[in-house]
Each structure stands twice: as structure tokens, then as C-alpha cells.
Design an enzyme around this catalytic site. Structure first.
Site, mmCIF file in Angstrom:
data_model
loop_
_atom_site.group_PDB
_atom_site.id
_atom_site.type_symbol
_atom_site.label_atom_id
_atom_site.label_comp_id
_atom_site.label_asym_id
_atom_site.label_seq_id
_atom_site.Cartn_x
_atom_site.Cartn_y
_atom_site.Cartn_z
ATOM 1 N N LYS A 169 0.859 -1.190 0.000
ATOM 2 C CA LYS A 169 0.000 0.000 0.000
ATOM 3 C C LYS A 169 0.883 1.224 0.000
ATOM 4 O O LYS A 169 2.024 1.184 0.468
ATOM 5 C CB LYS A 169 -0.870 0.012 1.269
ATOM 6 C CG LYS A 169 -2.083 0.897 1.158
ATOM 7 C CD LYS A 169 -3.228 0.148 0.514
ATOM 8 C CE LYS A 169 -4.517 0.913 0.571
ATOM 9 N NZ LYS A 169 -5.665 0.006 0.338
HETATM 10 N N1 GLU Z 1 -7.418 0.129 -2.938
HETATM 11 C C1 GLU Z 1 -8.182 -1.056 -3.157
HETATM 12 C C2 GLU Z 1 -8.203 -1.918 -1.928
HETATM 13 O O1 GLU Z 1 -8.060 -1.460 -0.819
HETATM 14 C C3 GLU Z 1 -7.751 -1.789 -4.419
HETATM 15 C C4 GLU Z 1 -6.313 -2.168 -4.485
HETATM 16 C C5 GLU Z 1 -5.902 -2.694 -5.865
HETATM 17 O O2 GLU Z 1 -6.710 -2.737 -6.777
HETATM 18 O O3 GLU Z 1 -4.717 -3.036 -5.984
HETATM 19 O O4 GLU Z 1 -8.437 -3.100 -1.999
#
Ligand code: GLU
Length: 430
Positions: free
Chosen positions: A120
Site C-alpha cells: 500500500k
Molecule cells: N485500494 C483497493 C483496496 O483497498 C484496491 C487495491 C488494488 O486494486 O490493488 O483493496
């Protein structure tokens, strides 16, 4: 014991702050370890992010001054594949929050069976205060700074809170310029013309609906006429509200950072979406009755969908809600104490790591499509999403039943077994 402070090292970055998302995550890990058998010997892996990068992001503002922002990219675990997870722009972003969000991506990707690790990123910034040009400069500089650890085979960012397809296009372009090619597979959630996938924008909300539908069926809660309350009316909350309304449910309450509304007859979701697009929030919408933000939690409802930020479902709110089903559209919305209260009260919680996994599932489809340069139809994407999430839900439901644990602990058991098995099979290097 594991996080013992020493005089020389009074505070390690993996020590949690009280009530922080990282502490919530560590408490969830504590609950799963007793179910992991021999694999629990690798449990410390779950508590330590593999790699955390802090970057300074200086940009020239439109008025000629220079401002510095702090950015992060954390790769929590890469045992099962490249890192995968979104990038968040928010004034409350911290390293610790990004660590927790990256860890939840490890669990989410493994729980669904996607061949990714967890990562992240984020920048501590209030993006609404930036001009479009400033936002672009911020995104490009951040991408360059984290460019040393991202890549189509290394770590693949995507949208999260306050980031979108345009920001992904700038990230893809910046990374591509730096390597001297066009690497569409370096981010997902891109515009469709740049290798994005059909269905990606609504995928997270669609996943909330799919897993919610599966859960509702198992507790004999008909969607027709069900009263739904949604916290957060961004991409996830508004899409989930739209799909539940299409299935015959009523949106009886909504709350976001601008205000809260209720309506016994049900709010007109399409009209509310148009209002939010124009005014930036639900406040001022005429089709419902304005209520105090805190009253949102006690509006009579059957399904509660927290789709905003972490830590929103506190112990007090867990006692207050009349919902029978909680669908975690957000990441980490429920504090561990609140989880226990909901369980005692017989409220079923579909945990974030499966409930909001629709986004990253379609991100996986996007990444596969980019590699093969062959693109699927929207119907095909939605059908595959339904199948993958429905299957993952069933497996977690059966695990919960067998072990007599919550769906969250069951999802963690399924996921952590996969992660730690991969860890054990790969072995330690050197
Ligand atoms: N931000 C989204 C999540 O928390 C998607 C992450 C992604 O598609 O890599 O799952």
C-alpha cells in the site's frame, strides 16, 4: 513480548499506537495464530512489513513556492507474488496506517486466491486544496520516488481513497518515461484507453454487493425491502448503494465527511450520486432529512455498510446499530472490541478482506489483460468477479462453520495459511 522496547530502541516502527489501524491488524493476527498449527512458527512474518519506504515529495506550487509532502510505499509481504495495493491521498496518512493497509492487502489477496502479495502507498496531503497541475506534479514526483521498488513484476499500485484513473494514468506515464517504454502493467485502475479494464471503477462496490448478497441469503435476510445504511458515499459506498437499490433494497441513511441524511422511504440513489458529483458530499441533498452525524449509527436498518475510513465502528456504535449484517466496504472499519460486541449481539460481519476485495480482483484481471494485450468484455469481467468472490465467500463461510469462529478469523485462517505455506516452501534466503 514481541514488541518489547529496549533502552537502546525505545520505539520500533512496528510498535503500534493505541487504537491505531496497525494495532487493530496485530490484534486480528493474535486471534488467528492458534488456528495455524505448525505454520504459526512463521507467524512473526505477519507482524513485520517486509519493506517500508518513506519518501520526501517536494513540488512547486502554482504560486512559485515549494512545498514538501511525506509519502510512503509499504510492501508487507511478497511471498505469494508481486506487491499489490492502492495509493491513498489523505491528510491523516501515516506510516503506521499504510503498514496496516498493506498488511490487509496481503490477507485480502490471499483470502481471494489472487497471486499477489500485499502493499500500500499514501501521501499525507489534502488533495482538494491542490490545483490539477499541483496534483499532477505531486503524483509524478511521488511515482519517481517510489519507482525504485514498484514495477509490473514487483509491486503494482492502484486507486484508493482520493485517487482515481487520472492519477493512475500519470503514475503509469511517469514510470514509463523513467524506463523508456510503456509499461501499462505497472498500475491498475487506469483509464480504459491506457490498458484499464472495463468494470474496474465499480468493482469494489460490486464486490460489496456480491458478498453481501451471499451473506444475506445465508441469514434469511431478503434484499427486497431491506433497509441499508451507508457510511461514506465515494466510489465504494455509492456503487454498493446503487446495486442494493437495484436489488430492491432501500437506502435509509447515508453519512459522509460533509453530513448525514435519512429517509424512511429510501433515498433516490441516482439523484444523490448526481448531487455528490456536483457538491462534493451528501450535505444539502433535498431528497432526505438532514440528521446529526452521530445519529447515523442509530437509524433503524438491516444492513450497515461502513465504506469510509478505519476505526469507524467503535464499541459504542456496535451497541447502537440495529443492523443484522455489516458489510465492510472500507478497510479496517471495525475496532476489535466492536467486533466482539457485534458477534455477541448476533450481527454478522462480512470482513473487509473479502467484502471489499472486488476492486483488487478486477485489478488482477486488468494486470492479466495488460500482459496478454487481450481485453475482455464488461459482462465477462462481472461474471468472473461474481464467480471468484462467491467462491471465496463460500470457502470462508465453511471454514468459519468448521472452526466455529467469525468470518474475519476464518478469512484470516484461509489467507494466513496460504501466505505462511508459501513462506515456508520458499524458505529463508540466504
Ligand atoms: N485500494 C483497493 C483496496 O483497498 C484496491 C487495491 C488494488 O486494486 O490493488 O483493496
Amino acid at each position: 513480548m514481541l514488541h518489547q522496547a529496549s533502552p537502546k530502541n525505545p520505539l520500533s516502527y512496528i510498535d503500534p499506537q493505541p487504537d491505531s489501524p496497525w494495532q487493530t491488524y496485530l490484534a486480528q493476527v493474535d486471534r488467528v495464530l492458534p488456528y495455524l498449527g505448525d505454520l504459526a512458527r512463521w507467524g512473526e512474518t505477519l507482524r513485520r512489513p517486509k519493506r517500508a519506504l518513506i519518501v520526501d515529495v517536494p513540488i512547486e506550487m502554482d504560486d512559485g513556492t515549494v512545498q514538501h509532502f511525506e509519502g510512503y510505499r509499504v510492501q508487507h509481504n511478497l511471498s505469494r507474488g508481486p506487491g499489490k495495493g492502492g495509493v491513498r491521498y489523505h491528510p491523516q496518512v501515516t506510516l503506521e496506517e499504510v503498514m496496516a493497509l498493506s498488511a490487509w492487502m496481503t490477507v485480502k489477496n490471499a483470502a481471494v486466491g489472487l497471486p499477489f502479495g500485499g502493499a500500500k502507498g499514501g501521501i499525507r496531503v489534502e488533495p482538494s486544496r491542490l490545483s490539477r497541475k499541483e496534483l499532477e506534479r505531486l503524483t509524478r514526483r511521488y511515482t519517481s520516488e517510489i519507482g525504485i521498488i514498484i514495477g509490473p513484476q514487483q509491486d503494482i499500485p492502484a486507486p484508493d481513497v482520493n485517487t482515481n484513473a487520472q492519477i493512475m494514468a500519470w503514475m503509469m506515464d511517469t514510470y514509463s518515461m523513467n524506463i523508456g517504454g510503456t509499461a501499462t502493467g505497472v498500475v491498475t485502475g487506469k483509464p480504459v484507453q491506457l490498458g484499464g479494464s472495463l468494470g474496474r471503477v465499480k468493482a469494489t462496490g460490486r464486490g460489496v454487493f456480491v458478498t453481501g448478497r451471499e451473506a444475506a441469503r445465508r441469514i434469511n435476510l431478503p434484499l427486497e425491502g431491506a433497509r441499508v445504511a451507508v457510511q461514506g458515499f465515494g466510489n465504494v459506498g455509492s456503487t454498493a448503494a446503487e446495486l442494493f437499490a437495484q436489488a430492491g433494497a432501500k437506502l435509509v441513511a447515508v453519512q459522509d465527511h460533509t453530513g448525514a441524511l435519512q429517509s424512511e422511504q429510501g433515498l433516490d440513489v441516482a439523484a444523490l450520486q448526481a448531487h455528490v458529483l456536483q457538491h462534493g458530499g451528501v450535505a444539502g441533498f433535498k431528497g432526505g432529512q438532514a440528521i446529526a452525524a452521530d445519529d447515523f449509527w442509530s437509524v433503524a436498518c438491516d444492513i450497515l455498510i461502513p465504506a469510509a475510513l478505519e476505526g469507524q465502528v467503535t464499541e459504542a456504535r456496535a451497541r447502537q446499530t440495529t443492523a443484522r449484517l455489516v458489510l465492510e466496504g472500507a478497510n479496517g472499519p471495525t475496532l476489535p472490541g466492536a467486533d466482539d460486541i457485534l458477534a455477541e449481539r448476533g450481527v454478522l460481519v462480512v470482513p473487509d478482506v473479502i467484502c471489499n476485495a472486488g476492486g483488487v480482483t478486477v485489478s488482477y484481471f486488468e494486470w492479466v489483460q495488460d500482459f496478454s494485450s487481450f481485453f475482455w468484455s464488461e459482462d465477462e469481467i462481472n461474471a468472473r468477479l461474481d464467480k471468484i468472490l462467491g467462491g471465496a465467500f463460500l470457502h470462508i463461510w465453511d471454514t468459519a462453520d468448521r472452526l466455529k469462529v467469525s468470518l474475519r478469523t476464518a478469512a484470516f485462517v484461509v489467507a494466513c495459511e496460504r501466505v505462511l505455506e508459501a513462506r515456508a516452501e520458499r524458505g529463508l534466503y540466504p
